[in-house]
Scaffold this motif. Structure first.
Motif, PDB file in Angstrom:
ATOM      1  N   THR A 203      21.099  22.715  40.597  1.00  0.00           N
ATOM      2  CA  THR A 203      22.368  22.844  41.327  1.00  0.00           C
ATOM      3  C   THR A 203      22.043  23.188  42.773  1.00  0.00           C
ATOM      4  OG1 THR A 203      22.599  25.184  40.787  1.00  0.00           O
ATOM      5  CG2 THR A 203      23.679  23.623  39.315  1.00  0.00           C
ATOM      6  N   ILE A 204      22.921  22.784  43.686  1.00  0.00           N
ATOM      7  CA  ILE A 204      22.672  22.982  45.116  1.00  0.00           C
ATOM      8  C   ILE A 204      22.921  24.427  45.531  1.00  0.00           C
ATOM      9  CG2 ILE A 204      24.993  22.249  45.854  1.00  0.00           C
ATOM     10  CD1 ILE A 204      21.820  21.150  47.642  1.00  0.00           C
ATOM     11  N   ILE A 205      23.964  25.056  44.961  1.00  0.00           N
ATOM     12  CA  ILE A 205      24.260  26.471  45.180  1.00  0.00           C
ATOM     13  C   ILE A 205      24.824  27.049  43.886  1.00  0.00           C
ATOM     14  CG2 ILE A 205      24.738  26.229  47.665  1.00  0.00           C
ATOM     15  CD1 ILE A 205      27.754  26.444  46.952  1.00  0.00           C
ATOM     16  N   SER A 206      24.835  28.368  43.799  1.00  0.00           N
ATOM     17  CA  SER A 206      25.495  29.026  42.675  1.00  0.00           C
ATOM     18  C   SER A 206      27.010  29.023  42.900  1.00  0.00           C
ATOM     19  CB  SER A 206      25.005  30.467  42.550  1.00  0.00           C
ATOM     20  OG  SER A 206      25.843  31.196  41.675  1.00  0.00           O
ATOM     21  N   LEU A 207      27.766  28.889  41.818  1.00  0.00           N
ATOM     22  CA  LEU A 207      29.233  28.879  41.914  1.00  0.00           C
ATOM     23  C   LEU A 207      29.859  30.167  41.367  1.00  0.00           C
ATOM     24  CD1 LEU A 207      29.992  25.164  40.908  1.00  0.00           C
ATOM     25  CD2 LEU A 207      29.809  26.153  43.198  1.00  0.00           C
ATOM     26  N   ASP A 208      29.085  31.235  41.345  1.00  0.00           N
ATOM     27  CA  ASP A 208      29.605  32.507  40.829  1.00  0.00           C
ATOM     28  C   ASP A 208      30.810  33.000  41.634  1.00  0.00           C
ATOM     29  OD1 ASP A 208      27.720  32.565  38.856  1.00  0.00           O
ATOM     30  OD2 ASP A 208      26.369  33.951  39.878  1.00  0.00           O
ATOM     31  N   ASN A 209      30.848  32.680  42.931  1.00  0.00           N
ATOM     32  CA  ASN A 209      31.947  33.140  43.785  1.00  0.00           C
ATOM     33  C   ASN A 209      33.086  32.126  43.917  1.00  0.00           C
ATOM     34  OD1 ASN A 209      30.641  35.558  44.370  1.00  0.00           O
ATOM     35  ND2 ASN A 209      29.557  34.686  46.130  1.00  0.00           N
ATOM     36  N   LEU A 210      33.113  31.129  43.056  1.00  0.00           N
ATOM     37  CA  LEU A 210      34.141  30.084  43.142  1.00  0.00           C
ATOM     38  C   LEU A 210      35.537  30.656  42.956  1.00  0.00           C
ATOM     39  CD1 LEU A 210      34.484  26.911  43.276  1.00  0.00           C
ATOM     40  CD2 LEU A 210      34.592  26.992  40.770  1.00  0.00           C
TER      41      LEU A 210
END
Length: 279
Positions: A203-210
């Motif tokens: 994945t390009i970035i983590s999506l934890d803060n989506l």
């Protein structure tokens, strides 16, 4: 009954879905014709172009790495393709070649059909990546009502070049991937435009803060559910898969070649089934 002679030039392209898509369109519209792959290495590009001119094709698609190279061989450019600086569709009219870029328009239409309420000035957009695929997508998005369309990329300079395509009503901020990851909850719509994700584990970035309910789009279409989209789903995001862009941009290209307007009907579902069979 009309006949079309079409094709695709690029490298590598042997596993391209374009022949299946365009043969499906021809069958759907009762058009006889063929769609041929012209897989071409860089050193043979000019010679292949000469062959295509001799063949008097009705039109052809252009994919990596030739979307910019092809421009030098065209007689005319659609204004938006000229501004983007890349062509993915060429049509032949009275012996002259005209280039278009249907990538961005096709992409945006595919998203709009899934999420029509997304296209509002209040919604903030984040584009991940500033490469060739991002150019058409960014140019199409900045012509929509969005007032903020930000870009995250590894190199500032490339993102800055992309931002030069914006319209006056749009604000664009340039971020690193690390900054984008930290500020992710600011965005209502996130577009992943890089090739990261073709490897199922990346994945390009983590999506934890989506932001909950944000639309997350990945232009990678194989696998259908990239790790990026799986992570978006687990963080309560709404997902948009990459095969939709491929199909919608092809629809626009075929309309240019055939002069016929048509709906996709069950084509998207058939394409999903085909891609799942390849996984």
């Amino acid at each position: 009954m009309s006949t079309l002679s079409l094709g695709l030039i690029g490298f590598p392209i042997q596993h391209s879905l374009s022949p299946w898509i365009h043969n499906h369109f021809m069958k759907k519209l009762g058009i006889n014709g063929e769609y041929v792959l012209y897989e071409t290495k860089k050193e043979h590009f000019a010679a292949t172009i000469d062959r295509l001119k001799e063949k008097q094709l009705n039109g052809f698609n252009v994919t990596v790495p030739y979307k910019q190279d092809i421009i030098n061989y065209l007689d005319e450019l659609d204004p938006d393709a000229a501004r983007i600086g890349a062509v993915n569709t060429v049509t032949q009219i009275n012996g002259k070649w005209k280039g278009y870029n249907t990538d961005g328009m096709g992409y945006v239409q595919s998203v709009r059909d899934y999420y029509p309420d997304l296209f509002q000035p209040k919604n903030r957009v984040l584009i991940l990546g500033a490469g060739g695929a991002a150019r058409g997508i960014y140019r199409a998005l900045v012509q929509e009502p969005f007032s903020i369309v930000d870009i995250a990329n590894r190199t500032f300079e490339k993102a800055q070049q992309l931002a030069e395509l914006k319209d006056d009503h749009v604000e664009t901020n340039i971020l690193s991937f690390e900054e984008a990851q930290l500020r992710l909850e600011d965005y209502d719509y996130v577009v992943q435009t890089t090739s990261v994700g073709m490897n199922k584990e990346e994945t390009i970035i983590s999506l934890d803060n989506l932001k909950k309910g944000a639309v997350v789009s990945d232009i990678v279409y194989q696998p259908l559910m990239t790790s990026f989209l799986k992570e978006a789903h687990s963080n309560y995001g709404k997902i948009h898969q990459g095969h939709a862009m491929l199909l919608y941009q092809a629809q626009l290209a075929f309309q240019i070649w055939s002069g016929k307007q048509f709906g996709l009907g069950d084509t998207l579902k058939l394409m999903e089934e085909r891609l799942r069979g390849n996984e």
